[in-house]
Write an enzyme that holds these catalytic residues in place. Structure first.
Site, mmCIF file in Angstrom:
data_model
loop_
_atom_site.group_PDB
_atom_site.id
_atom_site.type_symbol
_atom_site.label_atom_id
_atom_site.label_comp_id
_atom_site.label_asym_id
_atom_site.label_seq_id
_atom_site.Cartn_x
_atom_site.Cartn_y
_atom_site.Cartn_z
ATOM 1 N N GLN A 79 30.967 39.726 19.740
ATOM 2 C CA GLN A 79 32.335 40.016 20.178
ATOM 3 C C GLN A 79 33.041 38.696 20.469
ATOM 4 O O GLN A 79 32.629 37.958 21.368
ATOM 5 C CB GLN A 79 32.282 40.867 21.449
ATOM 6 C CG GLN A 79 33.651 41.274 21.961
ATOM 7 C CD GLN A 79 33.576 41.921 23.340
ATOM 8 O OE1 GLN A 79 32.805 41.500 24.187
ATOM 9 N NE2 GLN A 79 34.354 42.951 23.553
ATOM 10 N N SER B 167 37.235 36.340 24.043
ATOM 11 C CA SER B 167 37.705 35.324 24.995
ATOM 12 C C SER B 167 38.090 34.034 24.283
ATOM 13 O O SER B 167 37.565 33.703 23.224
ATOM 14 C CB SER B 167 36.598 35.016 26.004
ATOM 15 O OG SER B 167 36.168 36.192 26.638
ATOM 16 N N SER C 135 28.804 36.339 23.060
ATOM 17 C CA SER C 135 27.371 36.607 23.232
ATOM 18 C C SER C 135 26.679 36.729 21.892
ATOM 19 O O SER C 135 27.160 37.416 20.991
ATOM 20 C CB SER C 135 27.157 37.901 24.012
ATOM 21 O OG SER C 135 27.579 37.744 25.329
ATOM 22 N N GLU D 87 32.829 49.492 27.403
ATOM 23 C CA GLU D 87 31.972 48.421 27.886
ATOM 24 C C GLU D 87 31.741 48.556 29.388
ATOM 25 O O GLU D 87 30.667 48.306 29.897
ATOM 26 C CB GLU D 87 32.612 47.067 27.561
ATOM 27 C CG GLU D 87 31.700 45.909 27.872
ATOM 28 C CD GLU D 87 32.248 44.574 27.385
ATOM 29 O OE1 GLU D 87 31.518 43.608 27.419
ATOM 30 O OE2 GLU D 87 33.431 44.523 26.971
ATOM 31 N N ASN E 241 34.838 41.529 38.227
ATOM 32 C CA ASN E 241 34.947 42.580 39.236
ATOM 33 C C ASN E 241 36.258 42.510 40.020
ATOM 34 O O ASN E 241 36.736 43.530 40.510
ATOM 35 C CB ASN E 241 33.733 42.536 40.164
ATOM 36 C CG ASN E 241 32.511 43.133 39.466
ATOM 37 O OD1 ASN E 241 32.551 43.404 38.258
ATOM 38 N ND2 ASN E 241 31.447 43.344 40.215
ATOM 39 N N GLU E 242 36.847 41.311 40.083
ATOM 40 C CA GLU E 242 38.163 41.231 40.720
ATOM 41 C C GLU E 242 39.173 42.039 39.914
ATOM 42 O O GLU E 242 39.981 42.795 40.470
ATOM 43 C CB GLU E 242 38.628 39.770 40.822
ATOM 44 C CG GLU E 242 37.912 38.955 41.892
ATOM 45 C CD GLU E 242 36.469 38.610 41.537
ATOM 46 O OE1 GLU E 242 36.136 38.566 40.335
ATOM 47 O OE2 GLU E 242 35.667 38.394 42.465
HETATM 48 C C1 LIG Z 1 27.073 36.355 30.097
HETATM 49 C C2 LIG Z 1 28.452 36.448 29.551
HETATM 50 C C3 LIG Z 1 28.639 37.014 28.322
HETATM 51 C C4 LIG Z 1 29.921 37.096 27.786
HETATM 52 N N1 LIG Z 1 30.043 37.625 26.536
HETATM 53 C C5 LIG Z 1 31.269 37.640 25.967
HETATM 54 C C6 LIG Z 1 31.413 38.084 24.629
HETATM 55 O O1 LIG Z 1 30.452 38.496 23.997
HETATM 56 N N2 LIG Z 1 32.620 38.037 24.056
HETATM 57 C C7 LIG Z 1 33.717 37.578 24.747
HETATM 58 O O2 LIG Z 1 34.792 37.599 24.174
HETATM 59 N N3 LIG Z 1 33.623 37.163 26.029
HETATM 60 C C8 LIG Z 1 32.423 37.158 26.640
HETATM 61 N N4 LIG Z 1 32.286 36.697 27.929
HETATM 62 C C9 LIG Z 1 33.466 36.168 28.615
HETATM 63 C C10 LIG Z 1 34.019 37.082 29.679
HETATM 64 O O3 LIG Z 1 34.651 38.185 29.117
HETATM 65 C C11 LIG Z 1 34.964 36.241 30.562
HETATM 66 O O4 LIG Z 1 34.150 35.304 31.222
HETATM 67 C C12 LIG Z 1 35.730 37.048 31.551
HETATM 68 O O5 LIG Z 1 36.695 37.856 30.930
HETATM 69 C C13 LIG Z 1 36.419 36.187 32.615
HETATM 70 O O6 LIG Z 1 37.162 35.166 32.022
HETATM 71 P P1 LIG Z 1 36.953 33.627 32.437
HETATM 72 O O7 LIG Z 1 35.499 33.342 32.374
HETATM 73 O O8 LIG Z 1 37.864 32.841 31.639
HETATM 74 O O9 LIG Z 1 37.372 33.577 33.960
HETATM 75 P P2 LIG Z 1 38.842 33.476 34.548
HETATM 76 O O10 LIG Z 1 39.704 34.540 33.985
HETATM 77 O O11 LIG Z 1 39.298 32.070 34.472
HETATM 78 O O12 LIG Z 1 38.533 33.844 36.068
HETATM 79 C C14 LIG Z 1 37.915 32.950 36.983
HETATM 80 C C15 LIG Z 1 37.858 33.649 38.333
HETATM 81 O O13 LIG Z 1 39.185 33.983 38.753
HETATM 82 C C16 LIG Z 1 39.299 35.364 38.992
HETATM 83 N N5 LIG Z 1 40.603 35.857 38.597
HETATM 84 C C17 LIG Z 1 41.253 35.676 37.428
HETATM 85 N N6 LIG Z 1 42.398 36.365 37.420
HETATM 86 C C18 LIG Z 1 42.472 36.999 38.607
HETATM 87 C C19 LIG Z 1 43.401 37.882 39.199
HETATM 88 N N7 LIG Z 1 44.508 38.282 38.596
HETATM 89 N N8 LIG Z 1 43.133 38.331 40.440
HETATM 90 C C20 LIG Z 1 42.000 37.958 41.103
HETATM 91 N N9 LIG Z 1 41.100 37.153 40.594
HETATM 92 C C21 LIG Z 1 41.331 36.676 39.358
HETATM 93 C C22 LIG Z 1 38.208 35.982 38.154
HETATM 94 O O14 LIG Z 1 37.867 37.263 38.633
HETATM 95 C C23 LIG Z 1 37.105 34.974 38.268
HETATM 96 O O15 LIG Z 1 36.419 35.186 39.456
HETATM 97 C C24 LIG Z 1 31.029 36.626 28.508
HETATM 98 C C25 LIG Z 1 30.843 36.084 29.783
HETATM 99 C C26 LIG Z 1 29.569 35.974 30.307
HETATM 100 C C27 LIG Z 1 29.395 35.377 31.658
#
Ligand SMILES: Cc1cc2nc3c(=O)[nH]c(=O)nc-3n(C[C@H](O)[C@H](O)[C@H](O)COP(=O)(O)OP(=O)(O)OC[C@H]3O[C@@H](n4cnc5c(N)ncnc54)[C@H](O)[C@@H]3O)c2cc1C
Lengths: 382, 321
Positions: free
Chosen positions: A125, A128, A162, A245, A359-360
């Site tokens: 997938q 991101s 992933s 999901e 989870n947020e």
């Molecule tokens: C093990 C793993 C597997 C993954 N696999 C895939 C995959 O297969 N394909 C894919 O596309 N993506 C994948 N991801 C990515 C995942 O979907 C993103 O990490 C996720 O959507 C969060 O985005 P970010 O990491 O950019 O964090 P950010 O969006 O930058 O967030 C950072 C922190 O800020 C908080 N935050 C952000 N916005 C808000 C808000 N409005 N209010 C409160 N808090 C907020 C978040 O909750 C988090 O705690 C994977 C991630 C992990 C850890």
């Protein structure tokens, strides 16, 4: 109100249990994020498919057995109870397949579903982007029309995909209309990860293994035949699986009830009064999850949908998973730091509150869509 | 497999809900706590007419012969409205443990109460009950109220008892205890739901710093966690209501622990988001906050129920769990 399985469901359960008892590898397979483990996982999935257990709810023509939703959950419970390996094909089966069934053309269904079912072609997938995590609709990777060749040229970068380090194909959203509003003008593409112009760079995770990867696109050509749904309609198409999901699929209760049983066994081997209550709480929460899922299944069978309740579900299973594994590590005492199945499970559980929508973000959805609380100013956190 | 309430069960809940809501239940509870038990007894009578006292009594003994699921459904509604009186004691414990005429009287709506030491050492509302019992290792005795004690929940009027003679029973003390713990769990769930609903209403109205406080994430996330906890407590209550004899004790304990946790979380969060007004006796929320605190430890503390679960789990081989 009852929790009883009917005769044919019981027969299905007995058959699955017997087959799994006979076929599940007796020693756990090496991690699917290593080339060696990957191959062994693919082999296992082929064996599942040959017995028509890889995608029990799918139509027979695609290696399924047209099992009902209840039977599917029964199978998942048995699968985890038997200690069977994690599914290397899970992103394809659980996240992409439902979209192909709903939005794909007949030709796409015939072309993509069979090899997905047998584990021959593994999907990643690619949603991101470095600048588009929680705020997925802000993604910047582009798709430019190539009329001459009848397709699109993809450019940009995806990240945290992933299993992309070893997977064969990817699916993701690209901005096909730069002038359209945020959620519009996105198109859903399927593409081989060895296509010309694609560069995959593995990224090691906390456990040191390349569980995900970033993927760079440099004028990658994708024919019209590999667009899923209508061009420009990608957001709606994609969102039809986000609920999957977080909700039912992927997170069948068997995974947690089996782990809770193993935790109780571990407690039996190493009783520790200071940790006892947490062992019980993990068991209670897994049991609550099992029963909650039966309620969901009943509502789905009656024609309901999971909707925002998938967010309730997601926070629960991800927190349960961590609590369960932390408790196990506390029981292991000084041995907790040593490589073990519990440690692997713990490391993986830590990502639960991050992926599939943090989870947020899930709590925002519960508060706004279920409790009806006001949106954040500027619409953050959708 | 149909793990959802039936239409009949939902209708039953809705009709009880209407009946109680129309009876000014908070006023009834406050009067009860202040010693004016007349409105409470009149509500008792009307609920008994709807069969609430008779649910667990077999039809041969003048009861409804209903299942524990109906019991759970009814007690969730009683909890939602903070209905006062020894309902758990009469409709759950005594309806199960008594036999013969005494059981028939409970089914017919007699106000009855019981103390079951060590978990439930004091009898609720013993001064208004027409039948008062004290359970002990040698069986159930009739009893008379002695000193009155003060509960955190002013609507729970607790009494020490003086034991009388041994009373004939159905010898179902263990089942009766589980029925009481199940009913208490359902009551906690209803109370938790009520507090959450009140909190949601309030945070949509109250404004600070120029916007509704319900638009702040710090508030939203706390309330979302309450929603999640309650959503996962309810299936345990219904699962315990459906459990067979072998699993019943453990399932009831799981329900009690989860409902106590979820309702307590609701009450703490509900209080917090209301600010100072939530801390006043006059504001109705106080009725539920104190009720929940009392029910967390009534009919088995969380510690007792957790220990009972652990004991059962470690005594059962993994395959049979
Ligand atoms: C093990 C793993 C597997 C993954 N696999 C895939 C995959 O297969 N394909 C894919 O596309 N993506 C994948 N991801 C990515 C995942 O979907 C993103 O990490 C996720 O959507 C969060 O985005 P970010 O990491 O950019 O964090 P950010 O969006 O930058 O967030 C950072 C922190 O800020 C908080 N935050 C952000 N916005 C808000 C808000 N409005 N209010 C409160 N808090 C907020 C978040 O909750 C988090 O705690 C994977 C991630 C992990 C850890």
């Amino acid at each position: 109100m009852d929790l009883e399985l009917n005769e044919s469901e019981q027969a299905f359960q007995a058959e699955a249990r017997a087959w799994l008892a006979e076929n599940v590898p007796t020693t756990p397979l090496p991690s699917m994020d290593t080339p060696e483990g990957w191959a062994l996982h693919q082999e296992w999935e082929a064996r599942l498919a040959a017995a028509r257990y890889s995608v029990v709810s799918w139509p027979e023509q695609y290696h399924g057995r047209e099992a009902s939703l209840i039977e599917w959950i029964i199978f998942e419970e048995e699968y985890y109870r038997a200690g069977a390996p994690g599914r290397v094909s899970q992103n394809g089966i659980f996240l992409l397949a439902p979209i192909i069934f709903e939005h794909g053309t007949a030709e796409q269904q015939d072309r993509f579903l069979p090899t997905m079912a047998t584990g021959e072609r593994i999907w990643a997938q690619c949603w991101s982007e470095p600048e588009a995590g929680s705020d997925l609709a802000s993604l910047k990777s582009t798709a430019r029309r190539d009329e001459e060749r009848g397709g699109w040229l993809l450019n940009g970068q995806k990240i945290w995909c992933s299993r992309a380090a070893l997977a064969h194909w990817g699916f993701g959203l690209f901005r096909s209309d730069p002038d359209a509003a945020r959620h519009s003008g996105l198109t859903y593409f399927l593409f081989p990860l060895d296509a010309e112009g694609v560069t995959v760079r593995p990224i090691a995770q906390l456990d040191g293994e390349a569980g995900f990867a970033e993927v760079f696109f440099d004028d990658v050509f994708v024919p019209d035949a590999d667009v899923l749904g209508a061009p420009g309609d990608g957001w709606r198409v994609a969102m039809s699986t986000a609920g999957n999901e977080r909700g039912l699929s992927l997170r069948s209760p068997g995974r947690f009830t089996a782990a809770a049983d193993r935790l109780v066994d571990l407690y039996g081997e190493r009783p520790d009064a200071r940790v006892a209550d947490r062992v019980v709480d993990a068991w209670i929460k897994a049991e609550a999850y099992r029963l909650y899922t039966w309620g969901t299944v009943t509502r789905l069978a009656d024609g309901g949908d999971v909707g925002a309740a998938g967010s309730v579900n997601k926070v629960w299973w991800s927190e349960l998973d961590i609590a369960l594994h932390e408790t196990a590590l506390d029981l292991l005492g000084p041995d907790a730091e040593l490589e073990s199945r519990w440690l692997d499970g713990y490391t993986f559980s830590l990502s639960g509150p991050i992926y599939a929508g943090t989870n947020e973000i899930q709590r925002n959805i519960v508060a706004e869509r279920i409790l009806g609380l006001p949106r954040e100013p500027k619409g953050a956190g959708r | 497999m149909r793990f959802e309430l039936t239409e009949d069960q939902r209708d039953f809940a809705a009709s009880l809900d209407r009946l109680i809501a129309g009876a000014d239940p908070v006023g009834v509870a406050r009067a009860w706590g202040a010693g004016d038990t007349a409105p409470g007894l009149s509500l008792w009578r009307r609920l008994a007419d709807q069969g609430v006292s008779a649910l667990l009594v077999p039809e041969e003994a003048g009861g409804m012969g209903a299942t524990p699921v109906e019991l759970a459904v009814a007690f969730e509604v009683l909890g939602k409205h903070a209905v006062p009186g020894p309902w758990v004691e009469a409709a759950a414990y005594l309806a199960t443990e008594l036999s013969g005429e005494a059981q028939e009287a409970v089914a017919a709506g007699a106000v009855a109460t019981v103390a079951v030491p060590p978990h439930t050492p004091y009898a609720l509302d013993a001064d208004v009950a027409t039948q008062v019992y004290l359970a002990g290792s040698d069986g159930l005795r009739t009893a008379t109220p002695d000193e009155q004690l003060t509960s955190v929940d002013r609507t729970r009027r607790l009494f020490r008892l003086r034991a009388g003679g041994i009373h004939d029973t159905a010898d179902r003390a263990a089942e009766a205890f589980d029925a009481a713990a199940l009913a208490t769990s359902a009551q906690l769930l209803g109370a938790g739901e009520r507090v959450l609903a009140g909190a949601v209403t309030y945070v949509k109205q109250r404004r600070q710093f120029g916007r509704e406080i319900g638009s702040y994430q710090a508030i939203k996330h706390q309330l979302a966690d309450v929603r999640i906890a309650l959503d996962f407590a309810r299936p345990l209550v219904h699962g315990a209501a459906l459990a067979d004899d072998v699993d019943r004790g453990r399932a009831v304990s799981a329900a009690k622990v989860a409902c106590a946790d979820a309702a307590y979380r609701a009450s703490r969060t509900g209080l917090q988001v209301h600010g100072a007004i939530g801390y006043t006796e006059e504001f109705d929320l106080s009725v539920w906050i104190t009720r929940i605190r009392a029910l967390v430890t009534a009919w088995g503390t969380p510690g007792f129920h957790r220990a009972r679960i652990l004991q059962s789990l470690t005594a059962t081989p993994a395959g049979a769990r």
